[in-house]
Design an enzyme around this catalytic site. Sequence first.
Site, short mmCIF file in Angstrom:
data_model
loop_
_atom_site.label_atom_id
_atom_site.label_comp_id
_atom_site.label_asym_id
_atom_site.label_seq_id
_atom_site.Cartn_x
_atom_site.Cartn_y
_atom_site.Cartn_z
N CYS A 144 -12.15 17.25 -6.30
CA CYS A 144 -12.47 16.34 -7.40
C CYS A 144 -13.93 16.50 -7.84
CB CYS A 144 -12.15 14.91 -7.01
SG CYS A 144 -12.77 14.42 -5.38
N1 LIG Z 1 -7.68 11.64 -3.18
C1 LIG Z 1 -8.30 12.46 -4.03
O1 LIG Z 1 -9.01 12.00 -4.96
C2 LIG Z 1 -8.16 13.94 -3.91
C3 LIG Z 1 -7.47 14.52 -2.86
N2 LIG Z 1 -7.37 15.89 -2.77
C4 LIG Z 1 -6.67 16.54 -1.66
O2 LIG Z 1 -5.26 16.31 -1.82
C5 LIG Z 1 -4.63 16.23 -0.56
C6 LIG Z 1 -3.92 14.85 -0.47
O3 LIG Z 1 -4.91 13.85 -0.60
P1 LIG Z 1 -4.55 12.30 -0.68
O4 LIG Z 1 -3.27 12.12 -1.40
O5 LIG Z 1 -5.75 11.61 -1.16
O6 LIG Z 1 -4.32 11.96 0.87
P2 LIG Z 1 -3.51 10.78 1.54
O7 LIG Z 1 -4.10 10.58 2.88
O8 LIG Z 1 -3.39 9.63 0.62
O9 LIG Z 1 -2.04 11.42 1.71
C7 LIG Z 1 -1.81 12.48 2.61
C8 LIG Z 1 -0.35 12.88 2.52
O10 LIG Z 1 -0.14 13.97 3.43
C9 LIG Z 1 0.93 13.65 4.28
N3 LIG Z 1 0.74 14.22 5.61
C10 LIG Z 1 -0.24 13.95 6.49
N4 LIG Z 1 -0.05 14.66 7.64
C11 LIG Z 1 1.07 15.38 7.46
C12 LIG Z 1 1.79 16.29 8.26
N5 LIG Z 1 1.39 16.64 9.48
N6 LIG Z 1 2.92 16.84 7.76
C13 LIG Z 1 3.35 16.52 6.52
N7 LIG Z 1 2.71 15.66 5.69
C14 LIG Z 1 1.60 15.10 6.17
C15 LIG Z 1 0.94 12.13 4.38
O11 LIG Z 1 2.22 11.72 4.78
P3 LIG Z 1 2.47 10.41 5.73
O12 LIG Z 1 1.72 9.29 5.10
O13 LIG Z 1 3.94 10.25 5.63
O14 LIG Z 1 2.01 10.77 7.08
C16 LIG Z 1 0.59 11.77 2.93
O15 LIG Z 1 1.76 11.84 2.14
C17 LIG Z 1 -5.73 16.38 0.50
O16 LIG Z 1 -5.80 17.73 0.90
C18 LIG Z 1 -6.99 16.00 -0.27
O17 LIG Z 1 -8.10 16.59 0.30
C19 LIG Z 1 -7.91 16.71 -3.75
C20 LIG Z 1 -8.58 16.18 -4.80
C21 LIG Z 1 -8.81 14.76 -4.95
C1 LIG Z 2 -14.65 9.59 -1.53
C2 LIG Z 2 -14.21 10.76 -0.69
O1 LIG Z 2 -14.15 10.68 0.52
N1 LIG Z 2 -13.88 11.89 -1.35
C3 LIG Z 2 -13.41 13.08 -0.71
C4 LIG Z 2 -13.16 14.17 -1.70
C5 LIG Z 2 -11.72 14.33 -2.08
C6 LIG Z 2 -11.32 15.73 -2.49
O2 LIG Z 2 -11.57 16.28 -3.55
O3 LIG Z 2 -10.67 16.35 -1.55
P1 LIG Z 2 -10.50 17.84 -1.01
O4 LIG Z 2 -11.57 18.74 -1.40
O5 LIG Z 2 -10.46 17.67 0.46
O6 LIG Z 2 -9.20 18.29 -1.54
C7 LIG Z 2 -14.47 13.59 0.28
O7 LIG Z 2 -15.65 13.55 0.01
O8 LIG Z 2 -14.04 14.16 1.28
#
Ligand SMILES: NC(=O)C1=CN([C@@H]2O[C@H](COP(=O)(O)OP(=O)(O)OC[C@H]3O[C@@H](n4cnc5c(N)ncnc54)[C@H](OP(=O)(O)O)[C@@H]3O)[C@@H](O)[C@H]2O)C=CC1
Ligand SMILES: CC(=O)N[C@@H](CCC(=O)OP(=O)(O)O)C(=O)O
Length: 336
Positions: A144
């Site tokens: 992000c």
């Molecule tokens: N949040 C953000 O703004 C952003 C996030 N990302 C990236 O996107 C990805 C998801 O982030 P986010 O949605 O915020 O994370 P969350 O913690 O909200 O969700 C994680 C998801 O992964 C699943 N998960 C965790 N462990 C396992 C496993 N061992 N096997 C299968 N599924 C699993 C969880 O399932 P369950 O709950 O059922 O265990 C849940 O559905 C991450 O890699 C994050 O770094 C990238 C850009 C921005």
């Molecule tokens: C507020 C906060 O904790 N933000 C996350 C960034 C989320 C993101 O972009 O995640 P990935 O690069 O892991 O996909 C962090 O700094 O780790």
Amino acid sequence: MDTGIVGGSGYGGGELLRLLAGHPTLKVRTVAAGSRAGEDLSTVFPHLNTSGTLAPSTPEALEGCDLVFLATPHAVSMALAAPLRDAGATVVDLSGAFRLPAEVFERWYGMDHTAPELTPAVYGLPELNRDAIAGAGLVAGPGCYPTATLLGLKPLAGLVDPASLTIVGMSGSSGAGRGLRDNLHVSHATANTAAYGAPTHRHTPEIEQQWSVLTGADHPVSFTPHLVPQVRGMVVTLNAQLLDATAPEAVPAAFHDAYDTEPFVTVVDGWPESTHVVGANTAHVGAAVDPRTGRVTVSCAIDNLTKGAAGQAVQAANVALGLPETAGLPTMAVYP
Ligand SMILES: NC(=O)C1=CN([C@@H]2O[C@H](COP(=O)(O)OP(=O)(O)OC[C@H]3O[C@@H](n4cnc5c(N)ncnc54)[C@H](OP(=O)(O)O)[C@@H]3O)[C@@H](O)[C@H]2O)C=CC1
Ligand SMILES: CC(=O)N[C@@H](CCC(=O)OP(=O)(O)O)C(=O)O
């Protein structure tokens, strides 16, 4: 087109479900999760008004999907990408697993890479890399902070000293995902602002990698993220020294040249505000030159879950699959 979402119980997965509900071509066939597999989506995400049982995150459960979004932790994405590619699916990963060469990933993320042969995948920021994304089988969705940073930086390539860059990011707590940590408790996060992760936040090498593509040379950058008391949305503000030969009026012209034809980037007068992009796949960018210092300040606001994650992943999937780039993607924010 049959579509799978892994990580369907997380914030990124929930946002994918919301966006894909309005997509004309991508139809969700399988939604998989980790510890919450077996639960019904109506209990995991009541706001989506949808139902269906969360599947386990196995390649078998995703059989028949033409496209799979991985909204999972890095290690889970590393384990699933290869079998899904072998089964013929296009994969768009939201994690950091495939953005960097494996050896750079291992250094910055402090973990072994279990699928180094797939790194680096095509970097999924359409405004920078549209041609390479078209037809790609594995797309690495950008982080992000790098999304907001690189949209701010693109017009500056060739106008600023690339080594003079400082970047400050401010994110709402949803950027950290759905899991609970001490600093994410409502009693703390809603009343607190703090820097974290600097100077070794894992988005630093990702920004450096793309800045070097834009400028044609390698330069270390300084990046400091902050957690701020809001839930969705983020702002990245950066500052750089203009080259002596750069006229101040070249800066607004460069932003309009870069973005006037982009469907998801708006050049604003004044400074972008995160509330103006919440729920939209839109980036707002603003820039101003300080004639006293010869420096330029650029600020970019996005919704970390939409243009910073799920929306951008859908945008990249549209490009990869030859669909209209804007399909299924809102440009209007939810406000107030
Ligand atoms: N949040 C953000 O703004 C952003 C996030 N990302 C990236 O996107 C990805 C998801 O982030 P986010 O949605 O915020 O994370 P969350 O913690 O909200 O969700 C994680 C998801 O992964 C699943 N998960 C965790 N462990 C396992 C496993 N061992 N096997 C299968 N599924 C699993 C969880 O399932 P369950 O709950 O059922 O265990 C849940 O559905 C991450 O890699 C994050 O770094 C990238 C850009 C921005
Ligand atoms: C507020 C906060 O904790 N933000 C996350 C960034 C989320 C993101 O972009 O995640 P990935 O690069 O892991 O996909 C962090 O700094 O780790």
